[in-house]
Motif scaffolding. Structure first.
Motif, PDB file in Angstrom:
ATOM      1  N   ASP B 174      36.064  -2.056   2.602  1.00  0.00           N
ATOM      2  CA  ASP B 174      36.450  -2.680   1.214  1.00  0.00           C
ATOM      3  C   ASP B 174      35.088  -3.212   0.542  1.00  0.00           C
ATOM      4  OD1 ASP B 174      38.842  -2.091   0.848  1.00  0.00           O
ATOM      5  OD2 ASP B 174      39.818  -3.870   1.755  1.00  0.00           O
ATOM      6  N   LEU B 175      34.561  -3.897   1.505  1.00  0.00           N
ATOM      7  CA  LEU B 175      33.193  -4.756   1.107  1.00  0.00           C
ATOM      8  C   LEU B 175      32.251  -3.707   0.304  1.00  0.00           C
ATOM      9  CD1 LEU B 175      32.086  -7.510   1.014  1.00  0.00           C
ATOM     10  CD2 LEU B 175      30.849  -6.748   3.059  1.00  0.00           C
ATOM     11  N   LEU B 176      32.387  -2.654   1.003  1.00  0.00           N
ATOM     12  CA  LEU B 176      31.325  -1.708   0.498  1.00  0.00           C
ATOM     13  C   LEU B 176      31.642  -1.363  -0.946  1.00  0.00           C
ATOM     14  CD1 LEU B 176      28.864   0.111   1.409  1.00  0.00           C
ATOM     15  CD2 LEU B 176      30.377   1.987   1.748  1.00  0.00           C
ATOM     16  N   ARG B 177      32.913  -0.997  -0.942  1.00  0.00           N
ATOM     17  CA  ARG B 177      33.464  -0.499  -2.343  1.00  0.00           C
ATOM     18  C   ARG B 177      33.264  -1.927  -3.374  1.00  0.00           C
ATOM     19  NH1 ARG B 177      38.628   1.869  -0.861  1.00  0.00           N
ATOM     20  NH2 ARG B 177      39.220  -0.062  -0.549  1.00  0.00           N
ATOM     21  N   SER B 178      33.601  -2.937  -2.798  1.00  0.00           N
ATOM     22  CA  SER B 178      33.422  -4.115  -3.924  1.00  0.00           C
ATOM     23  C   SER B 178      31.746  -4.404  -4.195  1.00  0.00           C
ATOM     24  CB  SER B 178      33.508  -5.375  -3.156  1.00  0.00           C
ATOM     25  OG  SER B 178      35.161  -5.391  -2.838  1.00  0.00           O
ATOM     26  N   LEU B 179      31.176  -4.098  -3.384  1.00  0.00           N
ATOM     27  CA  LEU B 179      29.708  -4.145  -3.527  1.00  0.00           C
ATOM     28  C   LEU B 179      29.082  -2.915  -4.417  1.00  0.00           C
ATOM     29  CD1 LEU B 179      28.152  -4.893  -0.131  1.00  0.00           C
ATOM     30  CD2 LEU B 179      28.292  -6.362  -2.128  1.00  0.00           C
ATOM     31  N   ASN B 180      29.691  -1.936  -4.244  1.00  0.00           N
ATOM     32  CA  ASN B 180      29.604  -0.606  -5.261  1.00  0.00           C
ATOM     33  C   ASN B 180      30.104  -1.195  -6.876  1.00  0.00           C
ATOM     34  OD1 ASN B 180      28.124   1.435  -3.834  1.00  0.00           O
ATOM     35  ND2 ASN B 180      30.069   2.168  -3.015  1.00  0.00           N
ATOM     36  N   THR B 181      31.186  -1.610  -6.647  1.00  0.00           N
ATOM     37  CA  THR B 181      31.572  -2.061  -8.205  1.00  0.00           C
ATOM     38  C   THR B 181      30.679  -2.990  -8.526  1.00  0.00           C
ATOM     39  OG1 THR B 181      33.776  -2.074  -6.943  1.00  0.00           O
ATOM     40  CG2 THR B 181      33.754  -2.460  -9.319  1.00  0.00           C
ATOM     41  N   LYS B 183      27.819  -3.422  -7.989  1.00  0.00           N
ATOM     42  CA  LYS B 183      26.458  -2.694  -8.564  1.00  0.00           C
ATOM     43  C   LYS B 183      26.914  -1.905  -9.710  1.00  0.00           C
ATOM     44  CE  LYS B 183      23.456   0.906  -6.625  1.00  0.00           C
ATOM     45  NZ  LYS B 183      23.497   1.925  -5.417  1.00  0.00           N
ATOM     46  N   THR B 184      27.834  -1.426  -9.952  1.00  0.00           N
ATOM     47  CA  THR B 184      28.378  -0.624 -10.980  1.00  0.00           C
ATOM     48  C   THR B 184      28.292  -1.777 -12.402  1.00  0.00           C
ATOM     49  OG1 THR B 184      29.684   0.458  -9.903  1.00  0.00           O
ATOM     50  CG2 THR B 184      29.818   0.943 -12.202  1.00  0.00           C
ATOM     51  N   LEU B 185      28.877  -2.788 -11.827  1.00  0.00           N
ATOM     52  CA  LEU B 185      28.951  -3.842 -12.963  1.00  0.00           C
ATOM     53  C   LEU B 185      27.737  -4.162 -13.307  1.00  0.00           C
ATOM     54  CD1 LEU B 185      31.575  -6.464 -11.551  1.00  0.00           C
ATOM     55  CD2 LEU B 185      31.625  -4.953 -13.593  1.00  0.00           C
ATOM     56  N   GLU B 186      26.836  -4.486 -12.503  1.00  0.00           N
ATOM     57  CA  GLU B 186      25.388  -4.629 -12.709  1.00  0.00           C
ATOM     58  C   GLU B 186      24.712  -3.779 -13.947  1.00  0.00           C
ATOM     59  OE1 GLU B 186      23.358  -7.439 -11.950  1.00  0.00           O
ATOM     60  OE2 GLU B 186      23.886  -8.146 -10.024  1.00  0.00           O
ATOM     61  N   ARG B 187      25.002  -2.585 -13.413  1.00  0.00           N
ATOM     62  CA  ARG B 187      24.541  -1.508 -13.976  1.00  0.00           C
ATOM     63  C   ARG B 187      25.032  -1.357 -15.653  1.00  0.00           C
ATOM     64  NH1 ARG B 187      24.497   3.265 -10.074  1.00  0.00           N
ATOM     65  NH2 ARG B 187      22.772   2.734  -8.589  1.00  0.00           N
ATOM     66  N   THR B 188      26.437  -1.696 -15.631  1.00  0.00           N
ATOM     67  CA  THR B 188      27.180  -1.700 -16.794  1.00  0.00           C
ATOM     68  C   THR B 188      26.109  -2.298 -18.189  1.00  0.00           C
ATOM     69  OG1 THR B 188      28.933  -2.659 -15.467  1.00  0.00           O
ATOM     70  CG2 THR B 188      29.732  -1.730 -17.652  1.00  0.00           C
ATOM     71  N   GLU B 189      25.680  -3.323 -18.121  1.00  0.00           N
ATOM     72  CA  GLU B 189      24.856  -4.003 -19.087  1.00  0.00           C
ATOM     73  C   GLU B 189      24.056  -3.030 -19.736  1.00  0.00           C
ATOM     74  OE1 GLU B 189      23.378  -7.739 -20.230  1.00  0.00           O
ATOM     75  OE2 GLU B 189      24.941  -7.041 -19.031  1.00  0.00           O
ATOM     76  N   ALA B 190      23.204  -1.977 -19.289  1.00  0.00           N
ATOM     77  CA  ALA B 190      22.607  -1.232 -19.899  1.00  0.00           C
ATOM     78  C   ALA B 190      23.449  -0.175 -20.597  1.00  0.00           C
ATOM     79  CB  ALA B 190      21.861  -0.029 -18.918  1.00  0.00           C
ATOM     80  N   ARG B 191      24.421   0.235 -20.011  1.00  0.00           N
ATOM     81  CA  ARG B 191      25.436   1.237 -20.677  1.00  0.00           C
ATOM     82  C   ARG B 191      26.101   0.462 -21.992  1.00  0.00           C
ATOM     83  NH1 ARG B 191      27.306   5.421 -22.490  1.00  0.00           N
ATOM     84  NH2 ARG B 191      29.390   5.740 -22.814  1.00  0.00           N
ATOM     85  N   LEU B 192      26.332  -0.862 -21.726  1.00  0.00           N
ATOM     86  CA  LEU B 192      26.972  -1.662 -22.808  1.00  0.00           C
ATOM     87  C   LEU B 192      25.984  -1.726 -24.175  1.00  0.00           C
ATOM     88  CD1 LEU B 192      28.520  -4.949 -21.230  1.00  0.00           C
ATOM     89  CD2 LEU B 192      29.712  -3.098 -22.634  1.00  0.00           C
ATOM     90  N   GLN B 193      24.777  -1.946 -23.718  1.00  0.00           N
ATOM     91  CA  GLN B 193      23.686  -2.118 -24.897  1.00  0.00           C
ATOM     92  C   GLN B 193      23.723  -0.522 -25.473  1.00  0.00           C
ATOM     93  OE1 GLN B 193      22.410  -4.439 -25.979  1.00  0.00           O
ATOM     94  NE2 GLN B 193      22.341  -5.817 -24.129  1.00  0.00           N
ATOM     95  N   SER B 206      36.037  -2.385 -24.555  1.00  0.00           N
ATOM     96  CA  SER B 206      36.763  -2.306 -23.559  1.00  0.00           C
ATOM     97  C   SER B 206      36.216  -2.398 -22.217  1.00  0.00           C
ATOM     98  CB  SER B 206      37.576  -1.087 -23.808  1.00  0.00           C
ATOM     99  OG  SER B 206      36.764  -0.097 -23.808  1.00  0.00           O
ATOM    100  N   LEU B 207      35.053  -1.813 -22.149  1.00  0.00           N
ATOM    101  CA  LEU B 207      34.213  -1.744 -20.960  1.00  0.00           C
ATOM    102  C   LEU B 207      33.871  -3.197 -20.425  1.00  0.00           C
ATOM    103  CD1 LEU B 207      32.718   0.078 -19.075  1.00  0.00           C
ATOM    104  CD2 LEU B 207      30.800  -0.001 -20.323  1.00  0.00           C
ATOM    105  N   GLN B 212      34.856  -7.671 -16.898  1.00  0.00           N
ATOM    106  CA  GLN B 212      35.259  -9.123 -16.896  1.00  0.00           C
ATOM    107  C   GLN B 212      36.696  -9.036 -15.738  1.00  0.00           C
ATOM    108  OE1 GLN B 212      35.620 -11.091 -20.563  1.00  0.00           O
ATOM    109  NE2 GLN B 212      33.674 -12.288 -19.911  1.00  0.00           N
ATOM    110  N   GLY B 213      37.299  -8.230 -15.868  1.00  0.00           N
ATOM    111  CA  GLY B 213      38.644  -8.151 -15.158  1.00  0.00           C
ATOM    112  C   GLY B 213      38.174  -7.810 -13.703  1.00  0.00           C
ATOM    113  N   VAL B 214      37.212  -6.874 -13.518  1.00  0.00           N
ATOM    114  CA  VAL B 214      36.923  -6.774 -12.161  1.00  0.00           C
ATOM    115  C   VAL B 214      36.044  -7.753 -11.550  1.00  0.00           C
ATOM    116  CG1 VAL B 214      35.416  -5.307 -11.079  1.00  0.00           C
ATOM    117  CG2 VAL B 214      36.570  -4.171 -12.626  1.00  0.00           C
ATOM    118  N   ALA B 215      35.377  -8.528 -12.534  1.00  0.00           N
ATOM    119  CA  ALA B 215      34.573  -9.591 -12.005  1.00  0.00           C
ATOM    120  C   ALA B 215      35.464 -10.798 -11.506  1.00  0.00           C
ATOM    121  CB  ALA B 215      33.688 -10.160 -13.236  1.00  0.00           C
ATOM    122  N   ALA B 216      36.586 -10.814 -12.263  1.00  0.00           N
ATOM    123  CA  ALA B 216      37.645 -11.961 -11.920  1.00  0.00           C
ATOM    124  C   ALA B 216      38.146 -11.664 -10.422  1.00  0.00           C
ATOM    125  CB  ALA B 216      38.426 -11.866 -13.060  1.00  0.00           C
TER     126      ALA B 216
END
Lengths: 190, 935
Positions: B174-181, B183-193, B206-207, B212-216
């Motif tokens: 679970d933790l790994l998955r969360s961490l992956n998520t 990590k993805t969140l961190e990466r979303t920034e670029a994608r968002l731009q 929407s992304l 934000q949902g995930v972060a919550a």
């Protein structure tokens, strides 16, 4: 021509003059404000009776022909003799070759025209009503010559029919200048 | 049995209380056991009955008291039984019995014990065995339990370990998955731009929201807190970008982007905010565009940090039109964008209402709809304000008419766009147009009046040759109006509907459909055409569909001029010498008439564009006509010979002339009026000679002048239906103008032509000749007097000169009639005046008068076409009054005011030649009446 002078812009749909048209303009000649009354007379033969009265009392005249139309040049001598006969002897006449911009269609060379001018003691300018080139200058030159004649005593503004009136103040002269437009066609078909 | 049982218990108890039988088994077991033993006892007793009978008897003799279980004191009992008198024997007896009984009982007990010993032993053995088994069982159980507990212990620990491990693994996963998520969140920034820069706003939003949902969800991670902060920042930034994109919509609407924007905002739940924001952007867009456009036309050095209104004042006159056009173009883009936004929402509404009835979205929709509706008016108001500021800031009065018309055309178009855009009447715009127009027009009109004066002063009253069917619509200046003027004049009433429906937009589709945002064209591109009125797309409110008119004017224009050119050579002789062409009459008009008509055309063009100042324009138009009329009258009717003769101009004409003189003509004694409301009276050109009798006192010029005035009046009449339509609001000015001024124009003929007529006959000479005639002849003469011939010769010369003039100028019937009428009027005046020179007259003289009169008039009849000759009665009645009797003559004097006092006195003298008394009386009466003004 007067129209072009008057409106400062070339009018594509400018048509034949019916009778006489009128324009006025204040210009500066040698520091003096001169108000010109410009009569643009029809070139067509049938208007001759209407237009002849405008020769009388004119201080200056612009005789305009079309450099792309030989016939208009050939007719000049007739118009000139009319002007000499009807106008006051001191009238200042300027020969104008119009449509300078259509150099490719030229039928009358500059040399020919200036020769004619010389023979008849006229001044000569080529202008373009379309581009406005030399239009202002032609009026200016005419006015200058008239003023010079007054100063030289050749022309007496006080004489009736001189076409010149002094303005209200001593510095301002009202100059009535009646201009002859020789060829009605010269503008409209450009 | 119970008894027996009791006895046993008793027995057992007696033998010692401690000897208890172990209570193994149940009570039943015990009972059955005892039963069995009891039964055994009985059997033994049976067999030994005889031997033991004695024993039995002894036993039986045992007192029952002894069988009592507890508390029995045998000694006490026996003692109590003893009789009160102690007897040894008895005591011995009892003792022996008791001994016996004791023996028996002991024996019996022993026997019973013996009997039961084996059974007892057997039973013991069984008990022991049982005990042993129980012990074994206990051992087994104990062992089992130990084993079991061991086994239990072993088994549980292992499982739990596994379970714990498993659980840990799961957690770690679970933790790994969360961490992956994360990590993805961190990466979303670029994608968002990337998404944002590509303009995929809804995708980005929407992304973001998803993130934000995930972060919550991962709030419990410390790192996520920072991340969600960052996400919030990104969201803010994205909203900012949305806002920027939204603001771009104001300048150039693009449906794709707007779709995305709206989707994004609705994802954010900010549909309403977006709308508010958009409207704000529109407002600021207008402000910024207007400012930057105007700024770009203002010289750079002094324009910094100025208010818009101030800035407008810095625009140079020469830059104004391009500046206005640019401003309109810029504002058009914004307005057009707004229109498209509104359209987009309209379409969107109709789509969404069909699919979902969500309350929230309905509410939003309502909100947006309302906002858009309100914004429409506000936006247009802003546009108007900007344009009005610019228009009002600039001084237009030095503009040429074409340029001014161009400005008007631009503003008119803007107004129409406003109408299409927000059903607004654009009052502010109209006010500024009106203000500028009135200013401009006043100045313009003053210039035109002055120009007209110059024309009049230079006019030599030579007819200007034109086509026989010439009318004002052939003039260049009427090019744009030709169709509507002709239509109005032709069908009149049926065309009146045009003013209502034509005023919307010329062609069927509006500006917004013709000039969409996607094209870079604006409705203001075409106005740059130098002749705004030839622009076919310019809607003419009185016109027919504009397309028709533009086509026609293109074709007819050259044709018209072509005809003039064509006719030039062939017909100019006819044109010149006699203004008739194949029997048709050319209208007589002058250069100045043409000028008035040209101005008229220009004025009408202006009034068409400026319908609200149309009345002002029309008043000025009237002034042009009035000035012409006044000048013609002033030039040609002021040289009337001063005779005691009726002024031939009507009262109406005189009042009109007086009104014009008061209102329009500058009083020469007053200082020059710069306001342009009045104009100095024109002076006739010195070239016009009105004194030459050879030329009939300038008759030709007079005819040209008056007939050109009449022609002008006719042209105005021709315009009347058109003007009526144009000036539907202020018809009274029109009616007054036509019924007074225009109608009176032909009446100018009389005073003008009478000048010629009156001078053509030498009155003085005629009167002198008549004075020499002797009226006191006795006979009736057969030969008329010589003065008649003199007069007639003069008339012949007049007629001849008329014919000469007719060679040059066509004299129509009205002209001839007026001329001759005035001649005849003069003749009759001369006759009466001449007859009254003499105070003496005979009947023969009266007859001679009649002869002269008839002779003269019959000869005049040959010269002119006027039938019957007017003013006959004037002479006839005067001559015949001679025959009246006294009282009738008195009445005659009173009634006939047309005769002068002098003429009547002469009449009285003649009538009362022999009657001095009545002569005196009548003369006195005449004097009195004359003084009293009764005649």
């Amino acid at each position: 021509m007067a129209h072009a002078r008057y409106a400062y812009a070339f009018k594509n749909d400018s048509s034949h003059t019916i009778g006489v048209e009128f324009g006025s303009k204040i210009i500066n000649v040698a520091g003096k404000s001169v108000k010109l009354q410009i009569w643009d007379t029809a070139g067509q033969e049938r208007f001759k009776s209407v237009t002849r009265s405008y020769y009388r009392g004119a201080a200056g005249a612009l005789l305009v022909f079309d450099i792309t139309n030989r016939e208009s040049f050939n007719a000049l001598s007739n118009w000139l003799s009319d002007a000499r006969a009807l106008a006051s002897p001191n009238i200042v006449i300027l020969l104008i070759g119009n449509k300078k911009d259509l150099d490719a269609d030229r039928e009358v060379t500059f040399l020919e025209a200036s020769q004619f001018a010389q023979e008849n003691e006229l001044m000569f300018l080529e202008t373009s009503a379309k581009s406005g080139e030399n239009v202002e200058e032609s009026f200016l030159k005419c006015s200058k010559t008239i003023l010079a004649k007054i100063q030289a005593g050749e022309l007496d503004p006080e004489r009736i029919g001189s076409g010149i009136q002094y303005g209200d103040s001593s510095t301002r002269r009202l100059l009535q200048e009646k201009n002859r437009r020789q060829q009605a066609d010269c503008i409209c078909r450009m | 049995m119970e008894d027996l049982k009791f006895k046993f218990f008793e027995l057992i108890n007696k033998q010692g209380h401690g000897a208890k039988i172990p209570l193994v088994g149940t009570v039943n077991d015990f009972e059955t056991g005892t039963e069995d033993s009891c039964q055994d006892d009985i059997k033994i007793e049976d067999t030994k009955t005889e031997q033991t009978l004695a024993d039995q008897e002894v036993l039986d003799s045992v007192l029952p008291e002894y069988f009592q279980c507890d508390g029995f004191d045998s000694a006490l009992f026996e003692l109590k039984k003893l009789p009160p008198v102690l007897n040894k024997q008895c005591i011995e007896e009892v003792c022996s019995q008791l001994e016996r009984q004791h023996r028996v009982v002991s024996k019996q007990v022993l026997k019973l014990i013996l009997d039961k010993t084996v059974v007892c032993e057997e039973e013991f053995a069984r008990v022991l065995e049982t005990k042993k088994l129980v012990g074994e069982t206990v051992d087994a159980v104990k062992r089992a339990r130990t084993d079991l507990s061991l086994a239990h212990q072993h088994f549980t620990t292992a499982s739990l370990g596994i379970l714990a491990n498993y659980r840990k693994r799961t957690l770690v996963l679970d933790l790994l998955r969360s961490l992956n998520t994360i990590k993805t969140l961190e990466r979303t920034e670029a994608r968002l731009q990337e998404l944002l820069s590509n303009g995929d706003f809804p995708g980005a939003i929407s992304l973001l929201l998803e993130c934000q949902g995930v972060a919550a969800t991962y709030r419990h991670f410390a790192c996520v807190a920072a991340l969600s902060g960052k996400l919030q920042d990104t969201l803010d930034m994205a909203e900012e970008q949305l806002d920027v994109a939204l603001s771009k919509m104001c300048y150039k609407f693009e449906a794709d982007i707007y779709n995305k924007l709206q989707a994004a905002y609705s994802l954010l739940g900010k549909t309403r905010t977006a709308m508010d924001q958009l409207l704000m952007h529109f407002t600021s867009a207008i402000h910024n565009s207007a400012f930057s456009v105007v700024h770009s036309y203002v010289e750079q050095n002094n324009s910094t940090k100025k208010q818009y209104n101030e800035l407008c004042k810095c625009v140079q006159e020469t830059d104004f039109i391009p500046c206005l056009v640019s401003l309109c173009q810029a504002l058009w883009k914004i307005v057009s964008s707004y229109h498209e936004v509104a359209c987009w929402h309209q379409n969107h509404f109709s789509n969404s209402t069909a699919t979902d009835d969500n309350f929230e979205s309905n509410l939003n929709e309502q909100y947006v709809r309302q906002k858009l509706k309100n914004g429409l008016d506000r936006l247009w108001h802003d546009v108007q304000t900007r344009v009005s500021s610019l228009v009002l800031a600039v001084n237009l009065i030095h503009y040429k008419v074409d340029e001014f018309l161009q400005v008007l055309a631009i503003l008119h178009r803007l107004e129409q766009i406003g109408k299409e855009f927000s059903q607004s009447e654009s009052e502010e715009l109209q006010n500024s147009i009106r203000k500028q127009s009135i200013l401009y027009f006043r100045r313009y009109h003053a210039g035109r009046l002055d120009e007209l004066r110059i024309f009049l002063e230079n006019e030599v009253w030579t007819p200007c040759p034109v086509r026989p069917d010439f009318s004002l619509v052939h003039l260049q200046e009427f090019k744009g109006l030709r169709c509507s003027v002709q239509q109005c004049s032709g069908v009149g009433s049926s065309s009146s509907h045009g003013s209502q429906d034509g005023s919307v937009v010329g062609s069927g589709d509006g500006y917004f459909s013709r000039f969409t945002c996607s094209t870079s064209n604006t409705p203001f591109d075409t106005i740059l055409d130098p002749n705004p009125l030839a622009d076919s797309s310019f809607p003419d409110s009185i016109n027919e569909p504009s397309g028709y008119f533009s086509e026609e004017s293109d074709e007819e224009g050259p044709e018209l001029h072509g005809e003039i050119a064509h006719n030039d050579r062939s017909s100019h002789n006819r044109y010149n010498k006699k203004n008739t062409l194949g029997g048709e009459t050319c209208p007589l008009l002058t250069n100045t008439t043409l000028t008035v008509l040209r101005h008229c055309g220009k004025y009408l063009q202006m009034s068409r564009l400026l319908r609200f100042i149309a009345a002002d324009v029309f008043v000025c138009l009237i002034q042009l006509f009035e000035y012409y009329l006044y000048s013609v009258h002033y030039f040609f009717a002021s040289d009337l010979p001063k005779y005691q003769i009726e002024i031939p101009s009507s009262l109406k004409l005189q009042s009109v002339l007086k009104r014009i003189g008061d209102s329009l003509i500058q009083n020469p004694s007053e200082p020059h009026d710069e306001s342009g409301q009045t104009v100095p009276a024109a002076n006739i050109s010195p070239d016009v000679d009105l004194t030459n009798s050879e030329q009939l006192f300038g008759l030709q010029e007079r005819v040209v002048a008056v007939e050109s005035l009449v022609f002008l009046a006719e042209q105005f009449k021709y315009l009347r239906p058109y003007l009526e339509q144009l000036l539907s609001a202020s018809k009274h000015i029109l009616t007054t103008f036509y019924s007074e001024t225009v109608e009176v124009a032909p009446e100018v003929r009389h005073p003008v032509y009478s000048c010629v007529s009156y001078r053509s006959v030498d009155t003085q000479q005629a009167l002198a000749l008549m004075a020499r005639v002797n009226w006191e002849v006795s006979d009736v003469m057969s030969q008329h007097s010589p003065y008649v011939d003199t007069l007639f010769r003069e008339l012949q010369i007049f007629s001849m000169r008329l014919n000469e003039i007719e060679e040059h100028v066509h004299l129509n019937q009205e002209v001839l009639d007026t001329l001759w009428e005035n001649v005849v009027r003069l003749l009759s005046f001369i006759l009466v005046e001449g007859f009254s020179i003499s105070n003496k007259c005979s009947n023969g003289g009266r007859a001679l008068m009649q002869l002269d009169f008839t002779q003269l008039f019959s000869q005049v009849e040959k010269l002119c076409t006027l039938r019957p000759l007017p003013h006959r009665d004037f002479v006839d009645i005067y001559v015949k009054a001679y025959y009246l009797t006294d009282p009738v003559l008195e009445e005659f004097i009173k009634k006939h005011k047309e005769y002068s006092v002098k003429q009547l006195q002469a009449l009285i003298s003649c009538v009362c030649q022999g009657n001095k008394k009545s002569k005196q009386r009548l003369k006195t009466l005449l004097d009195e009446w004359d003084k009293l003004g009764m005649r």
